[in-house]
Write a protein that holds these residues in place. Structure first.
Motif, PDB file in Angstrom:
ATOM      1  N   VAL A 173      53.226 -82.082 -14.552  1.00 25.01           N
ATOM      2  CA  VAL A 173      53.816 -81.345 -13.447  1.00 25.01           C
ATOM      3  C   VAL A 173      54.040 -82.257 -12.248  1.00 25.01           C
ATOM      4  O   VAL A 173      55.078 -82.225 -11.600  1.00 25.01           O
ATOM      5  N   THR A 174      53.064 -83.123 -11.920  1.00 29.50           N
ATOM      6  CA  THR A 174      53.059 -83.870 -10.663  1.00 29.50           C
ATOM      7  C   THR A 174      52.851 -85.355 -10.920  1.00 29.50           C
ATOM      8  O   THR A 174      52.050 -85.732 -11.769  1.00 29.50           O
ATOM      9  N   GLY A 175      53.551 -86.174 -10.125  1.00 30.14           N
ATOM     10  CA  GLY A 175      53.284 -87.607 -10.090  1.00 30.14           C
ATOM     11  C   GLY A 175      52.455 -87.922  -8.862  1.00 30.14           C
ATOM     12  O   GLY A 175      51.251 -87.689  -8.829  1.00 30.14           O
ATOM     13  N   ASN A 176      53.108 -88.426  -7.803  1.00 30.22           N
ATOM     14  CA  ASN A 176      52.474 -88.663  -6.512  1.00 30.22           C
ATOM     15  C   ASN A 176      53.299 -87.987  -5.425  1.00 30.22           C
ATOM     16  O   ASN A 176      54.539 -88.073  -5.431  1.00 30.22           O
ATOM     17  N   GLU A 177      52.623 -87.337  -4.477  1.00 30.54           N
ATOM     18  CA  GLU A 177      53.299 -86.661  -3.382  1.00 30.54           C
ATOM     19  C   GLU A 177      52.540 -86.906  -2.075  1.00 30.54           C
ATOM     20  O   GLU A 177      51.297 -86.917  -2.066  1.00 30.54           O
ATOM     21  N   ARG A 203      48.798 -85.955  -2.907  1.00 36.12           N
ATOM     22  CA  ARG A 203      48.582 -85.242  -4.170  1.00 36.12           C
ATOM     23  C   ARG A 203      48.940 -86.150  -5.340  1.00 36.12           C
ATOM     24  O   ARG A 203      49.988 -86.818  -5.322  1.00 36.12           O
ATOM     25  N   HIS A 204      48.065 -86.141  -6.363  1.00 32.73           N
ATOM     26  CA  HIS A 204      48.276 -86.975  -7.546  1.00 32.73           C
ATOM     27  C   HIS A 204      48.043 -86.132  -8.801  1.00 32.73           C
ATOM     28  O   HIS A 204      47.060 -85.386  -8.892  1.00 32.73           O
ATOM     29  N   GLY A 205      48.939 -86.246  -9.759  1.00 29.21           N
ATOM     30  CA  GLY A 205      48.801 -85.518 -11.008  1.00 29.21           C
ATOM     31  C   GLY A 205      47.842 -86.209 -11.961  1.00 29.21           C
ATOM     32  O   GLY A 205      47.961 -87.412 -12.213  1.00 29.21           O
ATOM     33  N   LEU A 206      46.893 -85.426 -12.487  1.00 28.34           N
ATOM     34  CA  LEU A 206      45.925 -85.945 -13.460  1.00 28.34           C
ATOM     35  C   LEU A 206      46.308 -85.611 -14.899  1.00 28.34           C
ATOM     36  O   LEU A 206      45.691 -86.115 -15.824  1.00 28.34           O
ATOM     37  N   GLY A 207      47.278 -84.725 -15.070  1.00 25.63           N
ATOM     38  CA  GLY A 207      47.672 -84.304 -16.400  1.00 25.63           C
ATOM     39  C   GLY A 207      48.755 -83.256 -16.304  1.00 25.63           C
ATOM     40  O   GLY A 207      49.349 -83.036 -15.247  1.00 25.63           O
ATOM     41  N   ALA A 236      44.694 -76.516 -10.244  1.00 24.39           N
ATOM     42  CA  ALA A 236      45.436 -76.138 -11.445  1.00 24.39           C
ATOM     43  C   ALA A 236      46.865 -75.855 -11.013  1.00 24.39           C
ATOM     44  O   ALA A 236      47.100 -75.087 -10.088  1.00 24.39           O
ATOM     45  N   THR A 237      47.839 -76.480 -11.661  1.00 27.78           N
ATOM     46  CA  THR A 237      49.233 -76.458 -11.204  1.00 27.78           C
ATOM     47  C   THR A 237      50.165 -76.243 -12.388  1.00 27.78           C
ATOM     48  O   THR A 237      49.931 -76.750 -13.475  1.00 27.78           O
TER      49      THR A 237
END
Length: 317
Positions: A173-177, A203-207, A236-237
């Motif tokens: 869902v997420t990379g870096n923000e 914000r950083h995505g862990l999975g 949780a995203t």
């Protein structure tokens, strides 16, 4: 708090978003209630939901909190109408007035929410619904509310009615923000004092369904309470509409770096570390830019709970 962390690990497949409101009764007094809910199917006859529930302003109590519920459901009218019953734990925040050592106190505790729901699903993803909530707490006022509202299916159903389960994600869902936000901080007191508030979030995505954030927060210049601090949260995203729209729920510690409070002498210095519970949504513009809205709840041990509601612009990289 354990229930909130459980939501974090389960939230990944949320597919319905709804908002309801209606009248509430507690201890013979009338007030109002509203609820925002994320809901996901666990098959044709079961579902789970995570809700932020507000029980209005009954005398001497302004209570709200989060509930995680498990539902049994029965489809009718060719799957258009769903009747369901749910139950689950309720972690509440109660602003109690008329206390001995001050004008108010912030009480935290656990209860249970029992619910009955009727929902009609339209072809265009919209849902009309009615819900009965019964809140039970130990040693505090119970309440009963009748809520009416609308919902929307974030994932398109593969047939009329609710989805049996979530659509699996195939990518993160997420990379870096990095996001800058402004808004208001509202003290959970008998007068609900408010002031401007700002924050900076990384914000950083862990999975595929999990993010982590580190934030700097400034809660404004209230006379009664002012804090500047840092927070770390696990979220949780999930993303919908070709990954343009995201929803998330997070929990973690908040550490006050500066803390100025008009506290009684015997309370001064309490609670440098507090809990932080949040829900957030973002909309992504292209590959780099996003807009985000976040509602934070600070859970303190020294009667300075607060809400921070903010919106801002971020960059993805």
């Amino acid at each position: 708090m354990a229930a909130i962390f459980t939501v974090g690990s389960t939230f990944a497949g949320a597919q319905e978003l709804s908002l309801l409101s209606g009248p509430l009764q507690s201890s013979g007094e009338n007030s109002y209630s509203w609820e925002g809910t994320y809901r996901e199917g666990l098959g044709p006859h079961a579902a789970w939901s995570f809700s932020w529930l507000n029980e209005g302003h009954i005398p001497d109590h302004h209570r709200d909190g989060q509930t995680l519920q498990l539902w049994g459901r029965m489809p009718l009218l060719h799957n258009r109408l769903e009747l369901s019953a749910g139950a689950g734990p309720y972690w509440f925040f109660d602003t109690v007035t008329g206390v001995a050592y001050g004008s108010y106190a912030n009480a935290h505790g656990w209860g249970a929410v029992l619910s009955l729901r009727a929902a009609y699903y339209f072809d265009n993803r919209w849902i009309a619904q009615m819900q009965l909530n019964r809140v039970k707490t130990n040693g505090r006022p119970d309440s009963t509310a009748v809520l009416f509202g609308v919902g929307y299916q974030l994932d398109a159903p593969d047939r009329p009615g609710p989805r049996d389960g979530p659509v699996p994600r195939m990518s993160d869902v997420t990379g870096n923000e990095l996001t800058v936000m402004i808004g208001a901080s509202i003290l959970n007191s008998d007068r609900s004092e408010s002031s401007p508030a700002e924050s900076l979030e990384y914000r950083h995505g862990l999975g595929r369904y999990l993010d982590v954030t580190a934030s700097l927060l400034h809660e404004g210049g209230q006379v009664q309470s002012r804090r500047d601090g840092v927070a770390a949260q696990l979220w949780a995203t999930n993303a919908f509409f070709d990954d343009r729209f995201t929803v998330s729920a997070g929990f973690g510690p908040y550490v006050a770096i500066t803390q100025k409070d008009n506290l009684p002498v015997d309370r001064t210095g309490d609670g440098r570390v507090s809990g932080l519970v949040s829900v957030s949504a973002s909309y992504r513009f292209g590959t780099r830019w996003l807009a985000r809205v976040t509602w934070n709840r600070f859970a303190t041990r020294y009667d300075r709970d607060a809400d921070m509601v903010q919106a801002g612009i971020g960059v993805r990289f």
